[in-house]
Each structure stands twice: as structure tokens, then as C-alpha cells.
Design a protein around this motif. Structure first.
Motif, PDB file in Angstrom:
ATOM      1  N   ARG A   1     -72.897 -58.701   9.387  1.00 14.51           N
ATOM      2  CA  ARG A   1     -72.211 -57.407   9.540  1.00 14.51           C
ATOM      3  C   ARG A   1     -71.144 -57.458  10.631  1.00 14.51           C
ATOM      4  N   ASN A   2     -71.009 -58.601  11.268  1.00 16.90           N
ATOM      5  CA  ASN A   2     -70.040 -58.817  12.354  1.00 16.90           C
ATOM      6  C   ASN A   2     -70.373 -58.003  13.605  1.00 16.90           C
ATOM      7  N   VAL A   3     -71.630 -57.578  13.720  1.00 17.36           N
ATOM      8  CA  VAL A   3     -72.094 -56.974  14.971  1.00 17.36           C
ATOM      9  C   VAL A   3     -72.226 -58.084  16.015  1.00 17.36           C
ATOM     10  N   LEU A   4     -72.709 -59.217  15.564  1.00 16.02           N
ATOM     11  CA  LEU A   4     -72.695 -60.442  16.357  1.00 16.02           C
ATOM     12  C   LEU A   4     -71.849 -61.472  15.621  1.00 16.02           C
ATOM     13  N   LYS A   5     -71.459 -62.523  16.318  1.00 12.77           N
ATOM     14  CA  LYS A   5     -70.688 -63.582  15.673  1.00 12.77           C
ATOM     15  C   LYS A   5     -71.081 -64.934  16.249  1.00 12.77           C
ATOM     16  N   ILE A   6     -70.853 -65.959  15.465  1.00 11.69           N
ATOM     17  CA  ILE A   6     -71.045 -67.341  15.916  1.00 11.69           C
ATOM     18  C   ILE A   6     -69.676 -67.907  16.249  1.00 11.69           C
ATOM     19  N   GLU A   7     -69.544 -68.440  17.440  1.00 15.90           N
ATOM     20  CA  GLU A   7     -68.282 -69.041  17.881  1.00 15.90           C
ATOM     21  C   GLU A   7     -68.565 -70.436  18.416  1.00 15.90           C
TER      22      GLU A   7
END
Length: 296
Positions: A82-88
Motif C-alpha cells: 500500500r506504500n505505507v512502508l517501502k523497501i529501499e
């Protein structure tokens, strides 16, 4: 009226026979009423597509009767989707950070962000490696145990909207039978009654209480729902055998993670961080549960 030892033995034997009769009747009654599952109307091996709109938390409750580390991992993956968190990724290191989602967050969303980024990270970010190693320190095991228990309570309060299990009303009777059987066992020893049947009352009595306390019978409707989710899990586990386009791979991955499937990420997606995320959170939660201080 004199009450001698032979009279005592007669009373004891009578009570013992009554106990065994009650025990056998109660065991059969409880098996039919509270243990034996309903016969399901769903008998397919596979269920293609998500069976219903149950939340991740409710699926875990339906299938496992609890919220576990897989549930937490599935919820984190859902927040990433949901793009509340992201992997970078930076220099080969995978960071979990806040995403660009600007909508309203549920209490469960906020609680998960707090647990992952603030409890296990520095407030802004956390690496998957840090998640994996977080509970290597005793202090962190205690913190994780407390925070995970709080997270579970928040999730139950927010998400438990359906009744999947029938109520059990026989606790008092079962406890009485257990206590009665235990007393007969010890009286038989200390009063030297030497009745062979009495030596076999303690273990069945304790087992009856233990089984009754830990077995939960699904309602008729929930039982059908349960077998659909089991068939969906079977479908996901064998999804490569079906020559069909997968319409919702990320959503399938979330539910597959919740259901405890391994190796699904490579079948459905092009990324490869979820397996490591699941492994890290499972390792941390298990260590916290096994070694955390419950007195805090």
C-alpha cells in the motif's frame, strides 16, 4: 453406627465406578458437542481466488486460532504493497522506511509502524538484518515480547468482527470431573485402597481438561470458510501448475505469508525481500516468546 474400613472401601469403589461412568459419558458428549468438526459442504482440493474479504488478522484467527509472527510479516508486506512502508536498497542493504502514502491510517497500521520502525528501528528506518538480529540481546527480547503482545491486542480489537468458534459452556463440569478424579487417585494411594481402576483416574482427568481447554470447534459456517482457505493455500502452494494469469500476485503473497507458505514470492513476483522479512520477524518473535520476561 460403626463405619469401618470395609465400608470405606465400598463407598470408595462406588464413587470410583460413578466417576468412570461420568467420565466416559462426558468424554463422548464433549467430543460430539465441542470437538468433532462439522462436516463441510466444500470438498474441492483447490480454491482459485481469495475465498472472502476477511482481513489478514481474521484469516489467522480462522485458520490458526491465534495471531503469530507470520501474521505480523503479512501485515508488514501489506503496508509495503500500500506504500505505507517501502523497501529501499542502498549499497546492497535493504531498508524499510516510511512510504509516500498520504491517506488515513488505521490504528493497526500505526501500531505496526511503531513496532517495526520505532521499537526495532531508529524511528525513521530499519534494515531487514536489524529485524533478524533484534532479539539477540536479552533486553530486546523483553521489549519485543511486550510490544508484540500489545500489537496482538490492538489487532484483535480492531479486526475481530466475526465469530468463528462456538462457545464452550462445560468448563465447570470438566473441572469438577478433573478434581474428583484426582482426589480418587490420591485417596487410593494414601488410604491404601489398592483399587487398580483408581490408579488410572489422574491422567485421563487431566487430559480431558487439557484437551477441552485447547480445542476450539468452528461454527458450521466458519468450518466451510476454513476449508475454502485451506484449499486456497493448497492452490497457492501449487500455483505454478496452473496455466493461468495471476491477477493479484501481491495480495496473494500477503495471504500466503499469513497462511505460512514458503517459496511463494519467487512464483508470484520479481522481488525477493519478503522471504527474508518473514524469516527475520519469525526468528525475532519466536526468541521473544521463548526467552522474553513475561513479568514486565
Amino acid at each position: 453406627m460403626n463405619f469401618n474400613y470395609s465400608d470405606f472401601i465400598l463407598v470408595f469403589d462406588t464413587l470410583l465406578n460413578i466417576w468412570w461412568a461420568l467420565f466416559i459419558f462426558l468424554t463422548f458428549f464433549l467430543y460430539v458437542k465441542s470437538i468433532k468438526p462439522y462436516k463441510t459442504s466444500f470438498d474441492e482440493e483447490y480454491f482459485k481466488g481469495i475465498p472472502s474479504d476477511l482481513s489478514i488478522i481474521e484469516v489467522s484467527n480462522l485458520v490458526n486460532k491465534k495471531i503469530n509472527a507470520n501474521t505480523l510479516a503479512a501485515y508488514v508486506i501489506n503496508l509495503i504493497n500500500r506504500n505505507v512502508l517501502k523497501i529501499e536498497v542502498d549499497d546492497g542493504i535493504e531498508y524499510i522506511k516510511r512510504g509516500s502514502y498520504n491517506g488515513n491510517l488505521s490504528i493497526g497500521d500505526e501500531s505496526t509502524i511503531k513496532l517495526i520502525l520505532y521499537t526495532m528501528g531508529d524511528g525513521d528506518q530499519v534494515t531487514i538484518s536489524q529485524l533478524y538480529n533484534f532479539c539477540d540481546r536479552r533486553r530486546n527480547k523483553n521489549i519485543m515480547l511486550m510490544e508484540f503482545q500489545i500489537w496482538c491486542k490492538v489487532m484483535r480489537k480492531e479486526n475481530y468482527k466475526h465469530i468463528f468458534y462456538e462457545t464452550k459452556d462445560e468448563y465447570g463440569v470438566v473441572k469438577t470431573i478433573t478434581i474428583f478424579g484426582s482426589l480418587l487417585f490420591f485417596i487410593n494411594i494414601f488410604a491404601r485402597c489398592n483399587n487398580i481402576l483408581a490408579y488410572f483416574t489422574l491422567l485421563p482427568a487431566i487430559l480431558l481438561l487439557a484437551v477441552y481447554s485447547n480445542v476450539h470447534k468452528r461454527t458450521r459456517q466458519a468450518n466451510d470458510e476454513y476449508y475454502k482457505w485451506v484449499a486456497f493455500k493448497q492452490y497457492l502452494d501449487n500455483i505454478e501448475k496452473f496455466d493461468e494469469e495471476v491477477l493479484y500476485p501481491e495480495e496473494y503473497l500477503v495471504y500466503g505469508t499469513c497462511l505460512g507458505l514458503k517459496g511463494l514470492e519467487g512464483k508470484l513476483t520479481e522481488h525477493n525481500y519478503c522471504e527474508r522479512l518473514v524469516e527475520a520477524l519469525n526468528r525475532c518473535v519466536v526468541k521473544a516468546i521463548l526467552s522474553g520476561n513475561r513479568s514486565l
